[in-house]
Design a protein around this motif. Structure first.
Motif, short mmCIF file in Angstrom:
data_model
loop_
_atom_site.label_atom_id
_atom_site.label_comp_id
_atom_site.label_asym_id
_atom_site.label_seq_id
_atom_site.Cartn_x
_atom_site.Cartn_y
_atom_site.Cartn_z
N UNK A 97 12.23 -13.68 -11.53
CA UNK A 97 12.20 -12.28 -11.95
C UNK A 97 10.86 -11.61 -11.67
N UNK A 98 9.83 -12.41 -11.38
CA UNK A 98 8.54 -11.80 -11.05
C UNK A 98 8.57 -11.11 -9.69
N UNK A 99 9.48 -11.53 -8.81
CA UNK A 99 9.57 -10.92 -7.49
C UNK A 99 9.93 -9.44 -7.57
N UNK A 100 11.04 -9.05 -8.22
CA UNK A 100 11.31 -7.61 -8.34
C UNK A 100 10.30 -6.88 -9.21
N UNK A 101 9.80 -7.54 -10.27
CA UNK A 101 8.84 -6.87 -11.16
C UNK A 101 7.57 -6.47 -10.41
N UNK A 102 7.10 -7.35 -9.54
CA UNK A 102 5.85 -7.09 -8.82
C UNK A 102 6.08 -6.26 -7.57
N UNK A 103 7.09 -6.62 -6.76
CA UNK A 103 7.17 -6.06 -5.41
C UNK A 103 7.99 -4.78 -5.29
N UNK A 104 8.91 -4.52 -6.19
CA UNK A 104 9.62 -3.23 -6.12
C UNK A 104 8.67 -2.06 -6.37
N UNK A 105 7.80 -2.12 -7.38
CA UNK A 105 6.81 -1.04 -7.53
C UNK A 105 5.90 -0.90 -6.31
N UNK A 106 5.55 -2.01 -5.68
CA UNK A 106 4.72 -1.94 -4.48
C UNK A 106 5.46 -1.23 -3.35
N UNK A 107 6.74 -1.54 -3.18
CA UNK A 107 7.56 -0.85 -2.17
C UNK A 107 7.60 0.65 -2.44
N UNK A 108 7.82 1.02 -3.70
CA UNK A 108 7.86 2.44 -4.07
C UNK A 108 6.53 3.12 -3.81
N UNK A 109 5.44 2.39 -4.05
CA UNK A 109 4.11 2.94 -3.78
C UNK A 109 3.93 3.28 -2.31
N UNK A 110 4.36 2.40 -1.43
CA UNK A 110 4.20 2.67 0.00
C UNK A 110 5.12 3.79 0.47
N UNK A 111 6.30 3.89 -0.11
CA UNK A 111 7.18 5.01 0.23
C UNK A 111 6.54 6.33 -0.20
N UNK A 112 5.97 6.35 -1.38
CA UNK A 112 5.29 7.56 -1.88
C UNK A 112 4.07 7.88 -1.04
N UNK A 113 3.28 6.84 -0.67
CA UNK A 113 2.09 7.05 0.14
C UNK A 113 2.45 7.60 1.51
N UNK A 114 3.55 7.10 2.07
CA UNK A 114 4.00 7.59 3.37
C UNK A 114 4.41 9.05 3.32
N UNK A 115 5.16 9.40 2.28
CA UNK A 115 5.61 10.79 2.15
C UNK A 115 4.42 11.72 1.88
N UNK A 116 3.45 11.25 1.09
CA UNK A 116 2.25 12.04 0.82
C UNK A 116 1.45 12.26 2.09
N UNK A 117 1.37 11.23 2.93
CA UNK A 117 0.64 11.33 4.20
C UNK A 117 1.27 12.39 5.09
N UNK A 213 3.37 3.34 6.46
CA UNK A 213 3.75 3.06 5.08
C UNK A 213 5.24 2.79 4.92
N UNK A 214 6.05 3.51 5.68
CA UNK A 214 7.50 3.31 5.58
C UNK A 214 7.91 1.95 6.17
N UNK A 215 7.23 1.55 7.24
CA UNK A 215 7.52 0.25 7.84
C UNK A 215 7.11 -0.88 6.90
N UNK A 216 5.94 -0.72 6.25
CA UNK A 216 5.49 -1.73 5.28
C UNK A 216 6.49 -1.82 4.12
N UNK A 217 6.94 -0.66 3.63
CA UNK A 217 7.91 -0.65 2.53
C UNK A 217 9.20 -1.35 2.94
N UNK A 218 9.65 -1.12 4.16
CA UNK A 218 10.86 -1.78 4.65
C UNK A 218 10.68 -3.28 4.75
#
Length: 240
Positions: A97-117, A213-218
């Motif tokens: 369960x640590x995998x989704x807890x840690x990495x889903x927020x990271x994925x969302x961060x990169x999606x947000x960073x990409x859109x902000x860019x 950022x979108x590629x990293x999130x993917x």
């Protein structure tokens, strides 16, 4: 296997000899069977007495030499302790369960960073282009995992190299030796974070920032789905 439990129920209070003989089994399966037998463990102990299971084993596997490749591919149904230090040991153990807890927020961060860019630089883009970059990242993960798993995780270390044998066991051999140790079925967070950092550095030299950022999130999304699926296939209990 969805039919596993009903099959066992069918053979309740019956002999399994005929079914066992009619269905082929690997050498690894026969070795694992010895772990559940009260008698006739001579062949089993031939391999498992090569190390001291009461001690941390990472420092022992390098000395197996020519026996390592065969030993590591003969599974056991037990937990493995890699390090004598409890602190180091804790870094190698990861609940699923640590995998989704840690990495889903990271994925969302990169999606947000990409859109902000994109928004900050007033770059014309479409949801379609963003989606293509994201899907391409998932494809890159699939390719990366295949190459690493096939070429690195399954390479056969030289019998005279204690370092390479130990490294192989740490990277992937531990999973082959103890496939039912559910504490080690997903990638530990710290080495995964370091790997991600290196991957981002490589990506930044190849892809423009508008898609980076979108590629990293993917890629991270592909990893999350892979690791959770891998865990479930080994440790899940599907119901009919």
């Amino acid at each position: 296997n969805l039919d596993f439990k009903p099959t066992l129920n069918f053979f309740k209070n019956r002999s399994l000899d005929k079914a066992f003989e009619e269905n082929p089994h690997s050498k690894a399966a026969f070795h694992l069977l010895q772990d559940f037998m009260l008698n006739n463990q001579e062949k089993y102990q031939k391999y498992e007495s090569l190390i001291d299971w009461n001690q941390a084993i990472l420092g022992q596997v390098g000395s197996l030499g020519q026996h390592y490749s065969e030993w590591v591919n003969l599974p056991v149904n037990r937990d493995i302790k890699l390090f004598k230090s409890n602190i180091l040991e804790s870094l190698t153990i990861t609940p699923w369960y640590m995998i989704p807890i840690v990495w889903i927020p990271v994925c969302l961060h990169f999606l947000y960073a990409g859109w902000t860019c994109i928004s900050t630089n007033n770059i014309e883009s479409t949801v379609f282009k963003v989606l293509i970059s994201y899907i391409f990242g998932i494809f890159l993960w699939t390719l990366l995992e295949y190459v690493l798993h096939r070429e690195l995780f399954h390479f056969e270390p030289p019998v005279n190299s204690k370092i390479l044998i130990t490294l192989h066991f740490l990277l992937h051999g531990v999973h082959h030796k103890a496939p039912f140790d559910n504490r080690r079925l997903v990638f530990p967070i710290l080495p995964a974070a370091l790997t991600t950092k290196v991957l981002i550095m490589i990506y930044s030299m190849v892809f423009p920032q508008t898609t980076l950022y979108f590629i990293v999130a993917g890629t991270l999304t592909g990893y999350v789905f892979y690791d959770l699926t891998h865990y479930y296939l080994h440790h899940g209990a599907p119901k009919v």
